[in-house]
Structure formats: structure tokens, C-alpha cells
Scaffold this active site. Structure first.
Site, PDB file in Angstrom:
ATOM      1  N   GLU A   1      22.179  16.247  33.159  1.00  0.00           N
ATOM      2  CA  GLU A   1      23.096  17.266  32.657  1.00  0.00           C
ATOM      3  C   GLU A   1      24.009  16.756  31.543  1.00  0.00           C
ATOM      4  OE1 GLU A   1      24.813  19.101  36.224  1.00  0.00           O
ATOM      5  OE2 GLU A   1      22.917  20.148  36.545  1.00  0.00           O
TER       6      GLU A   1
ATOM      7  N   GLU B   1      16.307  22.295  38.323  1.00  0.00           N
ATOM      8  CA  GLU B   1      17.247  22.310  39.455  1.00  0.00           C
ATOM      9  C   GLU B   1      17.674  23.747  39.646  1.00  0.00           C
ATOM     10  OE1 GLU B   1      20.889  20.103  39.423  1.00  0.00           O
ATOM     11  OE2 GLU B   1      19.997  18.296  38.606  1.00  0.00           O
TER      12      GLU B   1
END
Ligand SMILES: *[C@@H]1O[C@H](CO)[C@@H](O)[C@H](O)[C@H]1NC(C)=O
Ligand SMILES: *[C@@H]1O[C@H](CO)[C@@H](O)[C@H](O)[C@H]1NC(C)=O
Length: 373
Positions: free
Chosen positions: A194, A300
């Protein structure tokens, strides 16, 4: 098990082609059009995330969990390939890299990268394909912030653009890749978990992604390379995740030549959107992937309310699978849960965890794998 060993013996004795067909030959995973080709088979794939599996200290525990993934038809497993510390922990605690003064030391010992070795070995045995991630944007397990004092910066934005930070990061990447350069268990190398650069021009991250993906490609001409980003910054309804404020431009980054496929995440409760909003988020990414002719990995996704796991995430899985000829190549739920055999303890329940053998597992793994076929 018996049958298999009998046939293997027979195959060894007579080289029957039919027996060879029982186990597809392991090979390095590739992109094939808008899909992934794993061990010679091109289709949509399912999998999951386990940040914690490289931090287990018992080889058999790792092996048992990988076996559960295999019997469940899960193929891709995304793991943390980093564990950065500023203070060396007690001898039993796993860490992979420590920082002191202006230097970094990579831990190749029994509580260091040898734990990652055990994960790769078990994955090879059970034909599980790993996404190995190199650094966290967040401070869990160290992250970019663990590098800060060693490379003289104080923010992630500076970390991306400061030579010293990047040379320490690249040295770590090189140490990991050199251990598994030839392994068919590596699905992809991943730049970061991320990565964000809040308020930065998107060129900051695009330049860093170009530089890092080219560096990885210079070390390894075979394995796939992905970013590991949340998929922010693209055309859509204009809500926060579609905006460019976190410094990400999904299409510009995916278009970089040494980025093999696209990644995106989905957490409506953290992003101030509704669960139903997630379906258009999936198809918006598929569209960009199809335009750029690279597969999309829905890498995810999670909802914290346990009662929502099955209905909400099940719906997202359907949306992703329905786009299997339009850009979507695989999905990985966040995150895997299991019971660690040697301790009898359940792994971390962060509210998103789907435990092996639970009713959520039946719904989000067994049913989904069956739908995929
Ligand atoms: C991750 O990156 C964003 C953008 O730079 C930043 O706002 C956030 O604080 C980062 N997380 C951590 C823990 O540094
Ligand atoms: C990909 O990376 C390799 C190795 O660093 C580099 O030589 C090549 O130019 C990069 N590809 C492109 C098209 O930029």
C-alpha cells in the site's frame, strides 16, 4: 496418497505418460493475455493473504497451513517479505532487517530470512505461488519509517526520493531475490504494501515504481513484478479512492513496462464508501487493465463486521469472476486464519480473518473455488 506413490513408482519404472500428467510440471508463473498462467494452466485463480506466515518459527506449522491451502484449491498466497526493526528483539523473535546508525543489517539467521526460506520450501512442496512484498508503507513490521533515521529522512515522501533510502531498500530486495531467484514458488515480487505519497504529485510514485521495477527486472528476468498498491487514482465516481490525492495514478503506474500486472484493494469502511460501491470499484480497475492489456489482481478485500464476510465479500468475488474475460485474473481475500498446530493457538484475528474450516471458509473459499472450476 498411497495411490499417488504407487503411480509415481510405476512412472519411474516405465515412464508412463499418463502418470506424468497427474502432477503438472512446476514452472515460473507468467502472464497470458489478461490472465495468469500457473504451472502451465491459464485460468482465473483464487487465493489469500497471510502477512504472518513468515513469522512462524516452526517448519511443520508452515507446512500444515500450506497443505490446507492446497487441499482447498487456493493457489496464490501473498506474504510479507519484510520485517524491519530498529531494536533487535529477543532471540526467539523473527525479524529480517535491523537498522542502527546509518546502516542496515540483513538477518540471514534462524530467526531471520531462514523463516522465509521455510515458507518458500513449503510453497514449493504444495504448489502454492507466493507474492513476496518488500516494504510496508505503514509502520507494522517496521515499514519505510524503520529506514528513516538510517537514511536521514522523516517522511514516506522523502523515502521514495532519497538515494540513501533507496539504496538500502534495493540492497534488501537483492538479498531476498538472490535466495529465491530460481524458485517456481515465487509468483511475483512486490514493491511495497500500500505505497502512498499523500499530497505528492503522482510522478513521485510513478518514478519510484519505474526505478524499482526496472531494478528488480535487472536482477531477475523471469518472475512477475507488481506494485502492491490500493489501486487509487482512476476514472470513476470521483469518491475518495478514485482521487489522486494519495499520490497514485493507477493507469500511469500499470503502464510502466516492467510492471507485470495491476493490483488493487477494497476496504469500504476505511474509505467512507458503501459495501455495494465495491462492485463498480472492481469493474473500474478491470477496464483499465483490459485497456493496458495487463491482468488485474484483486489483491486484498475485507469487511470487519463478521456477519458481512460471506454475503458482501461473496458478492465482490462474483463481480470479479464475472470479469474474468474482461481484465480480472484472480482475487485474494484478506486474510487467512488457521490454528497453529504446535501451539493450538489461532492466528491473528483482525476482524477480517477467515479461518480454515469455518463456515466463512465454506462460503468464501470452497464455494468460490467451485464457481471458478
Ligand atoms: C502511508 O503513507 C501515507 C502517505 O504518505 C501517509 O499519510 C501515512 O501516514 C503512511 N503511513 C505511515 C504509517 O507512515
Ligand atoms: C525493464 O528493466 C530492464 C532492467 O533494468 C531495463 O533494461 C529495461 O529498459 C526496462 N524496460 C523498459 C522497457 O523500460
Amino acid at each position: 496418497m498411497k495411490l499417488f506413490s504407487f503411480l509415481s513408482l510405476l512412472a519411474a519404472a516405465t515412464a508412463l505418460p499418463a502418470a506424468n500428467d497427474l502432477a503438472p510440471r512446476a514452472s515460473i508463473s507468467k502472464v497470458n493475455g489478461l490472465k495468469f498462467n500457473i504451472d502451465g494452466v491459464t485460468k482465473y485463480y483464487a487465493g489469500t493473504n497471510s502477512y504472518w506466515i513468515p513469522f512462524l518459527t516452526n517448519d511443520n506449522d508452515v507446512d500444515v497451513i500450506m497443505g490446507h491451502l492446497k487441499t482447498s484449491g487456493q493457489k496464490i498466497l501473498r506474504i510479507w517479505g519484510f520485517n524491519d526493526v530498529k531494536t533487535i528483539p529477543g532471540s526467539g523473535t523473527v525479524y529480517f532487517q535491523s537498522f542502527s546508525g546509518s546502516t542496515a543489517t540483513i538477518n540471514t539467521g534462524a530467526n531471520g530470512l531462514q523463516r522465509l526460506d521455510a515458507v518458500v520450501k513449503a510453497a514449493e512442496k504444495h504448489s502454492i505461488k507466493l507474492i513476496i512484498n518488500f516494504v510496508n508503507n505503514w509502520t507494522d513490521y517496521g515499514g519505510m519509517a524503520a529506514y528513516f533515521s538510517a537514511c536521514g529522512v522523516s517522511s514516506n515522501a522523502q523515502w521514495y526520493t532519497t538515494t540513501k533510502c533507496q539504496s538500502l531498500y534495493q540492497a534488501y530486495i537483492k538479498a531476498v531475490i538472490s535466495r529465491y531467484r530460481a524458485s517456481t514458488a515465487v509468483f511475483a515480487w512486490e514493491l511495497a504494501n500500500e505505497p502512498r505519497c499523500n499530497g505528492c504529485q503522482t510522478s513521485v510514485l510513478t518514478d519510484w515504481i519505474r526505478q524499482t521495477s526496472n531494478y528488480i527486472r535487472s536482477l531477475d528476468s523471469d518472475h512477475l513484478i507488481a506494485i502492491g498498491d490500493e489501486g487509487f487514482g482512476l476514472a470513476g465516481d470521483g469518491s475518495y479512492p478514485y482521487q489522486f490525492g494519495e499520490g497514485l495514478d493507477f493507469a500511469a503506474n500499470l503502464a510502466l513496462p516492467n510492471v507485470s500486472f495491476g493490483t488493487f484493494h477494497l476496504y469500504p469502511s476505511a474509505w467512507g464508501t458503501t459495501n455495494a460501491w465495491g462492485n463498480a470499484w472492481i469493474t473500474a480497475h478491470a477496464k483499465v487493465c483490459a485497456q493496458l492489456k495487463k491482468p488485474c489482481l484483486f489483491e486484498e478485500y475485507g469487511v470487519t463486521n463478521a456477519a458481512d464476510h460471506c454475503p458482501v465479500e461473496g458478492e465482490w468475488q462474483k463481480t470479479s469472476l464475472a470479469a474474468k474475460d474482461a481484465g480480472m485474473a484472480a482475487d485474494l481475500f484478506w486474510q487467512l486464519g488457521d490454528t497453529v498446530k504446535s501451539t493450538g493457538q489461532q492466528t491473528h484475528n483482525d476482524g477480517h480473518t477467515i479461518y480454515y474450516g469455518s463456515s466463512d471458509w465454506t462460503c468464501l473459499v470452497d464455494k468460490h473455488v467451485k464457481q471458478i472450476g
